[in-house]
Design a protein around this motif. Structure first.
Motif, short mmCIF file in Angstrom:
data_model
loop_
_atom_site.label_atom_id
_atom_site.label_comp_id
_atom_site.label_asym_id
_atom_site.label_seq_id
_atom_site.Cartn_x
_atom_site.Cartn_y
_atom_site.Cartn_z
N ARG A 1 -16.88 -30.15 9.93
CA ARG A 1 -18.58 -29.67 10.18
C ARG A 1 -18.89 -29.36 11.37
O ARG A 1 -19.47 -28.45 11.74
N ASP A 2 -18.52 -30.23 12.48
CA ASP A 2 -18.84 -30.04 13.91
C ASP A 2 -18.27 -28.67 14.44
O ASP A 2 -18.77 -27.84 15.04
N ILE A 3 -16.66 -28.41 13.96
CA ILE A 3 -16.26 -27.20 14.34
C ILE A 3 -17.05 -26.07 13.80
O ILE A 3 -17.27 -24.86 14.37
N ARG A 4 -17.40 -26.19 12.65
CA ARG A 4 -18.17 -25.03 12.16
C ARG A 4 -19.55 -24.80 12.64
O ARG A 4 -19.71 -23.60 13.06
N GLU A 5 -20.27 -25.97 12.78
CA GLU A 5 -21.56 -25.78 13.70
C GLU A 5 -21.62 -25.32 15.11
O GLU A 5 -22.54 -24.48 15.36
N LEU A 6 -20.41 -25.73 15.62
CA LEU A 6 -20.17 -25.24 17.24
C LEU A 6 -19.61 -23.80 17.29
O LEU A 6 -19.45 -23.47 18.37
N ARG A 7 -19.26 -23.13 16.20
CA ARG A 7 -18.80 -22.01 16.23
C ARG A 7 -17.41 -21.73 16.90
O ARG A 7 -17.12 -21.13 17.65
N ILE A 8 -16.59 -22.80 16.47
CA ILE A 8 -15.32 -23.08 17.16
C ILE A 8 -14.24 -22.35 16.20
O ILE A 8 -14.35 -22.54 15.09
N VAL A 9 -13.47 -21.57 16.83
CA VAL A 9 -12.49 -20.87 16.05
C VAL A 9 -11.13 -20.98 16.79
O VAL A 9 -10.87 -21.28 17.95
N LYS A 10 -9.99 -20.54 16.09
CA LYS A 10 -8.55 -20.74 16.43
C LYS A 10 -8.68 -19.32 17.71
O LYS A 10 -8.97 -18.22 16.92
N VAL A 11 -8.15 -19.45 18.66
CA VAL A 11 -7.92 -18.10 19.42
C VAL A 11 -6.34 -18.11 20.29
O VAL A 11 -5.87 -19.39 20.07
N HIS A 12 -6.14 -17.09 20.50
CA HIS A 12 -4.76 -16.86 21.14
C HIS A 12 -4.98 -16.94 22.80
O HIS A 12 -5.82 -16.27 23.13
N ASP A 13 -4.48 -17.73 23.36
CA ASP A 13 -4.47 -17.94 24.90
C ASP A 13 -3.74 -16.63 25.48
O ASP A 13 -2.94 -16.00 24.74
#
Length: 150
Positions: free
Chosen positions: A43-55
């Motif tokens: 839930r926190d990940i969704r609310e904080l707009r955290i996504v998987k990214v490539h470095d």
């Protein structure tokens, strides 16, 4: 610990470390004395707009989408100008080429807008495939996306 403090700590951990999974995030929170369930972290990940990214090296990790201070469509236009290099219409699809490592961020912005005419989105490290119901929908979508590059 309250929700706001926990979410602030999550943002801090993700910005300072390379976190690749929710399990790894939970471990880091536990080191800070925070006990949380996987459902709470999701839930926190969704609310904080955290996504998987490539470095830069191509590894997948968590990243935080920028705060939205503007209209969603304006945000997408800004992301397009910063990251997209080309948009190609192919039958009932659009292929969006981006700078290396930014496709997942652009795709997340597209998905959040829920643009009419898109039934599916696939993202790699520098390419997004947008699938439409029909060739006509894909053509209209192509014209819209190309306008974001102008």
């Amino acid at each position: 610990m309250g929700k706001k403090k926990r979410q602030l700590l999550i943002k801090q951990i993700i910005s300072q470390q390379s976190i690749e999974s929710q399990h790894q995030l939970l471990e880091n929170l536990a080191k800070e004395g925070v006990e949380a369930t996987q459902a709470t972290i999701s839930r926190d990940i969704r609310e904080l707009r955290i996504v998987k990214v490539h470095d830069a090296s191509g590894l997948v990790k968590y990243g935080i989408l920028p705060e939205k201070n503007s209209q969603p469509e304006d945000q997408l236009k800004e992301v397009f100008k910063d990251s997209v290099t080309n948009v190609t219409h192919v039958q009932f699809m659009n292929v969006v080429n981006t700078l290396l490592g930014t496709a997942d961020i652009v795709a997340a912005e597209i998905d959040e807008l829920k643009i009419d005419g898109i039934v599916g989105t696939l993202a790699g490290t520098d390419t997004i495939v947008l699938i439409s119901k029909s060739e006509e929908d894909a053509k209209r979508l192509n014209e819209l996306l190309l306008s974001y590059l102008a």
